[in-house]
Design a protein around this motif. Structure first.
Motif, PDB file in Angstrom:
ATOM      1  N   GLU A  81      -8.924  45.572  67.674  1.00 17.69           N
ATOM      2  CA  GLU A  81      -7.889  45.647  68.694  1.00 17.69           C
ATOM      3  C   GLU A  81      -8.136  46.871  69.563  1.00 17.69           C
ATOM      4  O   GLU A  81      -8.481  47.953  69.068  1.00 17.69           O
ATOM      5  CB  GLU A  81      -6.504  45.741  68.041  1.00 17.69           C
ATOM      6  CG  GLU A  81      -5.363  45.850  69.048  1.00 17.69           C
ATOM      7  CD  GLU A  81      -4.001  45.977  68.382  1.00 17.69           C
ATOM      8  OE1 GLU A  81      -3.020  46.268  69.107  1.00 17.69           O
ATOM      9  OE2 GLU A  81      -3.926  45.795  67.150  1.00 17.69           O
ATOM     10  N   ASP A  82      -7.994  46.697  70.869  1.00 16.30           N
ATOM     11  CA  ASP A  82      -8.012  47.832  71.782  1.00 16.30           C
ATOM     12  C   ASP A  82      -6.929  47.611  72.832  1.00 16.30           C
ATOM     13  O   ASP A  82      -6.064  46.745  72.663  1.00 16.30           O
ATOM     14  CB  ASP A  82      -9.397  48.035  72.418  1.00 16.30           C
ATOM     15  CG  ASP A  82      -9.866  46.854  73.255  1.00 16.30           C
ATOM     16  OD1 ASP A  82      -9.009  46.061  73.701  1.00 16.30           O
ATOM     17  OD2 ASP A  82     -11.086  46.709  73.458  1.00 16.30           O
ATOM     18  N   ALA A  83      -6.963  48.375  73.893  1.00 15.30           N
ATOM     19  CA  ALA A  83      -5.901  48.299  74.903  1.00 15.30           C
ATOM     20  C   ALA A  83      -5.908  46.982  75.673  1.00 15.30           C
ATOM     21  O   ALA A  83      -4.923  46.642  76.341  1.00 15.30           O
ATOM     22  CB  ALA A  83      -6.029  49.465  75.879  1.00 15.30           C
ATOM     23  N   TYR A  84      -7.006  46.227  75.558  1.00 13.48           N
ATOM     24  CA  TYR A  84      -7.137  45.018  76.371  1.00 13.48           C
ATOM     25  C   TYR A  84      -7.237  43.730  75.564  1.00 13.48           C
ATOM     26  O   TYR A  84      -6.825  42.671  76.026  1.00 13.48           O
ATOM     27  CB  TYR A  84      -8.388  45.130  77.266  1.00 13.48           C
ATOM     28  CG  TYR A  84      -8.437  46.404  78.061  1.00 13.48           C
ATOM     29  CD1 TYR A  84      -7.608  46.593  79.167  1.00 13.48           C
ATOM     30  CD2 TYR A  84      -9.292  47.443  77.697  1.00 13.48           C
ATOM     31  CE1 TYR A  84      -7.654  47.764  79.898  1.00 13.48           C
ATOM     32  CE2 TYR A  84      -9.338  48.625  78.423  1.00 13.48           C
ATOM     33  CZ  TYR A  84      -8.520  48.787  79.522  1.00 13.48           C
ATOM     34  OH  TYR A  84      -8.554  49.950  80.243  1.00 13.48           O
ATOM     35  N   HIS A  85      -7.819  43.807  74.342  1.00 12.30           N
ATOM     36  CA  HIS A  85      -8.110  42.578  73.601  1.00 12.30           C
ATOM     37  C   HIS A  85      -7.794  42.697  72.113  1.00 12.30           C
ATOM     38  O   HIS A  85      -7.787  43.803  71.551  1.00 12.30           O
ATOM     39  CB  HIS A  85      -9.602  42.209  73.759  1.00 12.30           C
ATOM     40  CG  HIS A  85     -10.037  42.039  75.171  1.00 12.30           C
ATOM     41  ND1 HIS A  85     -10.675  43.037  75.874  1.00 12.30           N
ATOM     42  CD2 HIS A  85      -9.917  40.995  76.020  1.00 12.30           C
ATOM     43  CE1 HIS A  85     -10.937  42.618  77.106  1.00 12.30           C
ATOM     44  NE2 HIS A  85     -10.484  41.386  77.216  1.00 12.30           N
ATOM     45  N   HIS A  86      -7.570  41.530  71.511  1.00 19.71           N
ATOM     46  CA  HIS A  86      -7.488  41.394  70.058  1.00 19.71           C
ATOM     47  C   HIS A  86      -8.581  40.423  69.632  1.00 19.71           C
ATOM     48  O   HIS A  86      -8.832  39.420  70.312  1.00 19.71           O
ATOM     49  CB  HIS A  86      -6.128  40.827  69.632  1.00 19.71           C
ATOM     50  CG  HIS A  86      -4.971  41.715  69.949  1.00 19.71           C
ATOM     51  ND1 HIS A  86      -4.266  42.414  68.997  1.00 19.71           N
ATOM     52  CD2 HIS A  86      -4.384  42.032  71.136  1.00 19.71           C
ATOM     53  CE1 HIS A  86      -3.299  43.097  69.567  1.00 19.71           C
ATOM     54  NE2 HIS A  86      -3.344  42.881  70.877  1.00 19.71           N
ATOM     55  N   ILE A  87      -9.210  40.710  68.499  1.00 22.17           N
ATOM     56  CA  ILE A  87     -10.194  39.782  67.939  1.00 22.17           C
ATOM     57  C   ILE A  87      -9.750  39.408  66.525  1.00 22.17           C
ATOM     58  O   ILE A  87      -9.398  40.275  65.719  1.00 22.17           O
ATOM     59  CB  ILE A  87     -11.608  40.398  67.902  1.00 22.17           C
ATOM     60  CG1 ILE A  87     -12.069  40.744  69.309  1.00 22.17           C
ATOM     61  CG2 ILE A  87     -12.605  39.414  67.262  1.00 22.17           C
ATOM     62  CD1 ILE A  87     -13.448  41.394  69.360  1.00 22.17           C
TER      63      ILE A  87
END
Length: 450
Positions: A431-437
């Motif tokens: 997870e980051d500020a733009y996406h979840h995997i």
């Protein structure tokens, strides 16, 4: 593309000076969409290159067409091959090249018959016209063979579109204005701009340029010069016939999905250039400087040049040239930087096949140089349904085991994804500020709606 364009103009009896000017103008991004094609979407350039080469080769073959000459077969062989190869790309190839080409030949002959003193003789079947018509029909036949293979073989393995390119579904009356907007958009017209601003003035010039090219092409068809060769006359008619074919296609099939892809990427601008450089000689003649045709001609040239520099400024982020990016539903100039960490994580952990919505997946595959293959999905936030989205994706990827596969979700898709039935099969791994995997754990693929 420049070589193909120069080849076509040379074979259709244009002077070298006009060929150089036309080739230079071909590189000018007169509209944002055309600039986007030149700078990024090279698969559209392939259609243009094939169109230039095929038309030039037909013109060359027609000059000395005879089934008794070996040279005829030497020219027909590459013509048939490239027509067949283009047909493998699907119906678009027919719409971009052969539909307007055949219409140009027929319309030219119809006008000749109408003005003839002996209307009972069909000029289309005269020996002179058959020399041009026969290579065109042979090339069309080869292209149709390619289209048949595309639809019956290739599309069983690859999926090119969610909708049939040939299904009849007339455009809604409320959307008819979009057809005209799409046409003028290719000359630099833009919506939602103050007409008193610099970009607004350039947008108004685009209306003049588009109208000038359309009127000039109509006049060329009706009042062609007797000294013009058949190939030269057909090239002059090509812009008008191309426009007619595209308008008819949009009106008949426009409601079948995203009609604006056709509107904004039909590329009539290159054929408009051919008209402009052809009119250059006439406007150099010693006529009154305030002659209406001369004024509109130079306004058109100015529109192409100034719009090109304005669009180049827009591509480089110059604030003075900011404008709406019309024609596509997605724009994120920071998409590469936002996905760099995501791509690095997937590559480092050997994730090579995953699921995502189209725009996320398209960028991921490109940024990883094809190492990460994505299966396109469509998420419905209202129902929570997640389905396959058949657009530029390989069907065989769906048949692979879900072991070590992942789902990439952007921040604005999280709510729809967590409400779906397949969420329980997934484990968060990044997870980051733009996406979840999420890693997939034994996903039941029947939960993905077809």
């Amino acid at each position: 593309m420049i070589l193909g364009y120069s080849y076509m103009l040379k074979k259709t009896d244009f002077q070298w000076q006009n060929i150089w000017i036309g080739s230079a103008m071909l590189l000018l991004p007169a509209s944002v969409t055309y600039g986007r094609v030149i700078l990024y979407h090279s698969h559209y350039i392939v259609h243009l290159c094939l169109a230039f080469f095929i038309i030039g080769t037909i013109a060359e073959t027609a000059k000395e067409f005879s089934f008794k000459k070996a040279g005829t077969y030497l020219r027909l062989a590459p013509l048939m091959f490239f027509s067949f190869a283009g047909g493998l790309a699907g119906v678009r190839h027919l719409m971009v090249i052969f539909a307007p080409l055949i219409l140009s030949i027929v319309s030219f002959c119809f006008v000749e018959d109408f003005k003839s003193d002996n209307p009972q003789t069909a000029s289309l079947l005269s020996a002179h016209k058959l020399q041009f018509l026969l290579p065109s029909v042979l090339a069309l036949t080869a292209s149709l063979a390619g289209v048949v293979i595309n639809s019956s073989v290739l599309q069983n393995y690859f999926s090119f579109s969610q909708h049939s390119d040939t299904s009849l579904d007339p455009l809604n009356f409320s959307q008819l204005s979009e057809v005209l907007f799409g046409f003028f958009h290719q000359f630099g017209y833009r919506k939602y701009l103050s007409m008193l601003s610099l970009m607004g003035i350039l947008s108004l010039l685009a209306l003049v340029a588009g109208s000038y090219c359309l009127i000039s092409s109509i006049k060329r068809v009706i009042h062609h010069k007797k000294e013009d060769s058949l190939a030269n006359a057909i090239i002059h008619a090509f812009f008008l016939c191309f426009t007619v074919v595209m308008f008819a296609l949009f009106l008949l099939t426009g409601s079948s999905g995203k009609y604006y892809y056709g509107l904004y990427l039909s590329l009539c601008y290159p054929w408009a250039i051919t008209l402009v450089i052809s009119d250059r000689t006439a406007c150099k003649e010693k006529i009154h400087p305030l002659n209406v045709k001369r004024i509109f001609y130079w306004v058109t040239v100015a529109c192409f040049v100034f719009n090109a520099f304005a669009n180049i400024g827009f591509f480089f982020g110059v604030e003075a040239f900011d404008q709406p990016y019309e024609g596509l539903g997605y724009q994120n100039k920071e998409c590469v930087s936002e996905k760099e960490a995501t791509v690095a994580f997937l590559c480092e952990n050997n994730y090579t096949v995953g699921y995502s919505t189209y725009w996320n997946g398209n960028v991921m595959t490109e940024m990883s140089d094809g190492k990460i293959q994505m299966i396109n999905l469509l998420m419905d936030p209202e129902t929570g349904n997640i389905s396959y989205y058949d657009w530029l994706t390989s069907l065989y990827l769906r048949e692979l085991s879900t072991e070590n596969q992942f789902i990439l979700i952007s921040q604005d898709e999280v709510d729809a994804f967590t409400a779906s039935e397949i969420f329980i099969f997934c484990t968060p791994i990044y997870e980051d500020a733009y996406h979840h995997i999420y890693r997939i754990n034994g996903l039941d693929k029947t939960l993905l709606y077809w």
